[in-house]
Scaffold this active site. Structure first.
Site, PDB file in Angstrom:
ATOM      1  N   CYS A  27      -3.089  -2.620  -9.596  1.00 16.54           N
ATOM      2  CA  CYS A  27      -1.829  -2.915 -10.286  1.00 16.54           C
ATOM      3  C   CYS A  27      -1.615  -1.950 -11.436  1.00 16.54           C
ATOM      4  O   CYS A  27      -2.549  -1.675 -12.197  1.00 16.54           O
ATOM      5  CB  CYS A  27      -1.873  -4.321 -10.882  1.00 16.54           C
ATOM      6  SG  CYS A  27      -1.796  -5.605  -9.650  1.00 16.54           S
ATOM      7  N   TYR A 184      -6.439 -15.013  -5.948  1.00 18.43           N
ATOM      8  CA  TYR A 184      -4.998 -15.200  -5.811  1.00 18.43           C
ATOM      9  C   TYR A 184      -4.727 -16.162  -4.643  1.00 18.43           C
ATOM     10  O   TYR A 184      -5.659 -16.675  -4.026  1.00 18.43           O
ATOM     11  CB  TYR A 184      -4.307 -13.838  -5.692  1.00 18.43           C
ATOM     12  CG  TYR A 184      -4.553 -13.011  -6.947  1.00 18.43           C
ATOM     13  CD1 TYR A 184      -4.093 -13.462  -8.185  1.00 18.43           C
ATOM     14  CD2 TYR A 184      -5.298 -11.840  -6.918  1.00 18.43           C
ATOM     15  CE1 TYR A 184      -4.356 -12.749  -9.358  1.00 18.43           C
ATOM     16  CE2 TYR A 184      -5.559 -11.124  -8.088  1.00 18.43           C
ATOM     17  CZ  TYR A 184      -5.084 -11.580  -9.300  1.00 18.43           C
ATOM     18  OH  TYR A 184      -5.344 -10.895 -10.455  1.00 18.43           O
ATOM     19  N   ARG A 231      -7.666  -8.060   2.604  1.00 13.15           N
ATOM     20  CA  ARG A 231      -8.743  -7.926   1.623  1.00 13.15           C
ATOM     21  C   ARG A 231      -9.282  -9.304   1.316  1.00 13.15           C
ATOM     22  O   ARG A 231      -8.511 -10.246   1.077  1.00 13.15           O
ATOM     23  CB  ARG A 231      -8.199  -7.274   0.354  1.00 13.15           C
ATOM     24  CG  ARG A 231      -9.295  -6.709  -0.508  1.00 13.15           C
ATOM     25  CD  ARG A 231      -8.752  -5.887  -1.651  1.00 13.15           C
ATOM     26  NE  ARG A 231      -9.679  -4.806  -1.949  1.00 13.15           N
ATOM     27  CZ  ARG A 231      -9.806  -4.251  -3.149  1.00 13.15           C
ATOM     28  NH1 ARG A 231      -9.049  -4.639  -4.146  1.00 13.15           N
ATOM     29  NH2 ARG A 231     -10.678  -3.296  -3.344  1.00 13.15           N
TER      30      ARG A 231
HETATM   31  C1  LIG Z   1      -6.286  -1.618 -13.239  1.00  6.74           C
HETATM   32  C2  LIG Z   1      -6.774  -2.327 -12.011  1.00  6.74           C
HETATM   33  C3  LIG Z   1      -5.860  -3.004 -11.210  1.00  6.74           C
HETATM   34  C4  LIG Z   1      -6.293  -3.637 -10.043  1.00  6.74           C
HETATM   35  N1  LIG Z   1      -5.360  -4.221  -9.224  1.00  6.74           N
HETATM   36  C5  LIG Z   1      -5.752  -4.705  -8.014  1.00  6.74           C
HETATM   37  C6  LIG Z   1      -4.798  -5.126  -7.061  1.00  6.74           C
HETATM   38  O1  LIG Z   1      -3.588  -4.986  -7.249  1.00  6.74           O
HETATM   39  N2  LIG Z   1      -5.257  -5.657  -5.900  1.00  6.74           N
HETATM   40  C7  LIG Z   1      -6.603  -5.760  -5.623  1.00  6.74           C
HETATM   41  O2  LIG Z   1      -6.973  -6.254  -4.558  1.00  6.74           O
HETATM   42  N3  LIG Z   1      -7.522  -5.312  -6.487  1.00  6.74           N
HETATM   43  C8  LIG Z   1      -7.137  -4.764  -7.658  1.00  6.74           C
HETATM   44  N4  LIG Z   1      -8.068  -4.221  -8.493  1.00  6.74           N
HETATM   45  C9  LIG Z   1      -9.469  -4.113  -8.045  1.00  6.74           C
HETATM   46  C10 LIG Z   1      -9.711  -2.733  -7.416  1.00  6.74           C
HETATM   47  O3  LIG Z   1      -8.943  -2.557  -6.245  1.00  6.74           O
HETATM   48  C11 LIG Z   1     -11.200  -2.528  -7.063  1.00  6.74           C
HETATM   49  O4  LIG Z   1     -11.578  -3.486  -6.116  1.00  6.74           O
HETATM   50  C12 LIG Z   1     -12.096  -2.632  -8.287  1.00  6.74           C
HETATM   51  O5  LIG Z   1     -11.599  -1.844  -9.350  1.00  6.74           O
HETATM   52  C13 LIG Z   1     -13.542  -2.224  -7.976  1.00  6.74           C
HETATM   53  O6  LIG Z   1     -13.588  -0.925  -7.467  1.00  6.74           O
HETATM   54  P1  LIG Z   1     -13.996   0.333  -8.404  1.00  6.74           P
HETATM   55  O7  LIG Z   1     -15.369   0.029  -8.947  1.00  6.74           O
HETATM   56  O8  LIG Z   1     -13.977   1.512  -7.484  1.00  6.74           O
HETATM   57  O9  LIG Z   1     -12.975   0.431  -9.489  1.00  6.74           O
HETATM   58  C14 LIG Z   1      -7.659  -3.625  -9.691  1.00  6.74           C
HETATM   59  C15 LIG Z   1      -8.580  -2.961 -10.523  1.00  6.74           C
HETATM   60  C16 LIG Z   1      -8.148  -2.309 -11.651  1.00  6.74           C
HETATM   61  C17 LIG Z   1      -9.146  -1.566 -12.501  1.00  6.74           C
END
Ligand SMILES: Cc1cc2nc3c(=O)[nH]c(=O)nc-3n(C[C@H](O)[C@H](O)[C@H](O)COP(=O)(O)O)c2cc1C
Length: 364
Positions: A27, A184, A231
């Site tokens: 997001c 959610y 997901r």
């Molecule tokens: C700023 C931000 C917004 C996120 N928004 C979503 C989202 O819209 N939908 C979702 O399934 N996960 C969301 N996540 C989770 C990420 O998709 C991801 O699963 C999580 O950051 C872990 O992966 P990473 O360690 O590579 O960041 C969000 C994470 C961050 C940091």
């Protein structure tokens, strides 16, 4: 030179992702007030496509105004929102990535942007002037108590998701990912911690899975040949909540209902102690992958991926089919190019990356 697995193409139904690096949905809370795409989104997602991601999944996009996490969420709840998404898809395709969008409903965590847990509706349920709804009138700790959806409203959600998915396909997306994770609405239905219903959409494991499976079936119908993903949070990390074993049991049912790809995350439904560490969610993806091995359904893993070699190892050892990298790509849109270089390959040269960028890779 042998092509690293990370740079091998990934067939998804009739589409082919040029490599196995995914930008997961994140997001940005940057939409116009009416949930419409702005030029900012085009730049943000377009840059990550140009940076080499095989698949770019646009952030959680609300299927209804009440499902938004904030007043600035993207939406696909009305036709007027389609044109902006088409511009986004065009920008992603221009650099050779598959374009995906995550469709979601925030349920009891709607109206509650994570950086303002005190604001919302945390107390009022009305940060943005809308009421929270959920499978049961159980608050996420510290947030407002949601209203329990009645049976008619639950059944209507199936059509709400299907219509939003139809708009996503009309906008040109290759992939629709349902948000069944992170506490959610769909996850809330799946988990016994948040679903205390006694009607057909709760009560038993099959009851709690009913809505998700009906949504997958309806969305499959709505997206036609486009790729359908979902997901999941494989575990609630809490006694009495969802477990990796239950999610592995659910996985083939989702595939049977029409899912083409499964994206395995964890947590978010209740506050929990999570053992966050590099690759900590990979075993959950591997278990799901085993459970759907008979259909060879691709599985995406995510969570604290620190290096190209870590990601490559996950693929080579057959624990997942693609690796999503989120936060590091917020600051580094060209992460895939760097990682390809780290693996000692110039295979990305064949993946549609603009030639001048090659010089950037060599110089960095
Ligand atoms: C700023 C931000 C917004 C996120 N928004 C979503 C989202 O819209 N939908 C979702 O399934 N996960 C969301 N996540 C989770 C990420 O998709 C991801 O699963 C999580 O950051 C872990 O992966 P990473 O360690 O590579 O960041 C969000 C994470 C961050 C940091």
């Amino acid at each position: 030179m042998v092509t690293p697995r990370l740079l091998e193409s990934l067939p998804l139904r009739e589409r082919i992702a040029r490599n196995r690096l995914w930008l997961p949905p994140m997001c940005t809370y940057s939409a116009a007030e009416d949930g419409v795409v702005t030029p900012w989104h085009v730049v943000h997602y377009g840059a990550r496509a140009a940076g080499g991601f095989g698949t770019v999944v646009v952030e959680a996009t609300a299927v209804s105004p009440r499902g938004r996490l904030s007043p600035r969420d993207l939406g696909l709840w009305e036709d007027a929102q389609v044109a902006g998404h088409s511009r986004l898809v065009e920008a992603i395709h221009a650099s050779g990535s598959l374009a995906g969008v995550q469709l979601g409903h925030g349920g009891r965590k709607a109206g509650t942007p994570p950086w303002r847990p005190d604001a919302v509706g945390a107390r009022q349920g009305t940060l943005a002037g809308w009421d929270l709804v959920a499978p049961s009138a159980l608050a996420y700790p510290g947030h407002a108590t949601p209203r329990e959806l009645d049976l008619t409203e639950v059944r209507a959600l199936v059509e709400t998701f299907a219509q939003a998915a139809g708009r996503a396909v009309a906008a040109g997306y290759d992939l629709v990912e349902l948000h069944g994770a992170h506490g959610y609405l769909l996850h809330e239905f799946l988990s016994p911690l948040s679903n205390h219903r006694t009607d057909a959409y709760g009560g038993t494991t099959a009851g709690r899975r009913r809505l998700v499976l009906e949504v997958v079936e309806a969305v499959r119908e709505a997206v036609g040949d486009a790729v359908l993903g979902i997901r999941l949070s494989a575990t609630d990390w809490t006694a009495g909540g969802l477990t990796g074993e239950q999610t592995a049991e659910l996985a083939p049912l989702l595939v049977g209902a029409g899912a083409d790809v499964l994206h395995v995350s964890t947590g978010g439904n209740v506050p929990a102690k999570v053992p966050v560490a590099p690759g900590y969610q990979v075993p959950f993806a591997a278990r799901v992958r085993d459970a759907v091995a008979a259909t060879a359904t691709p599985v995406v893993t995510v969570g604290v991926m620190r290096s190209a070699t870590q990601a490559e190892q996950i693929l080579v050892t057959g624990q997942a089919d693609a690796v999503a990298v989120g936060r590091p790509a917020l600051l580094d849109p060209s992460l895939p190019l760097r990682w390809a270089r780290d693996l000692g390959t110039e295979g990305w040269q064949a993946q549609g990356v603009p030639v001048p960028y090659w010089r950037g890779v060599w110089a960095s």
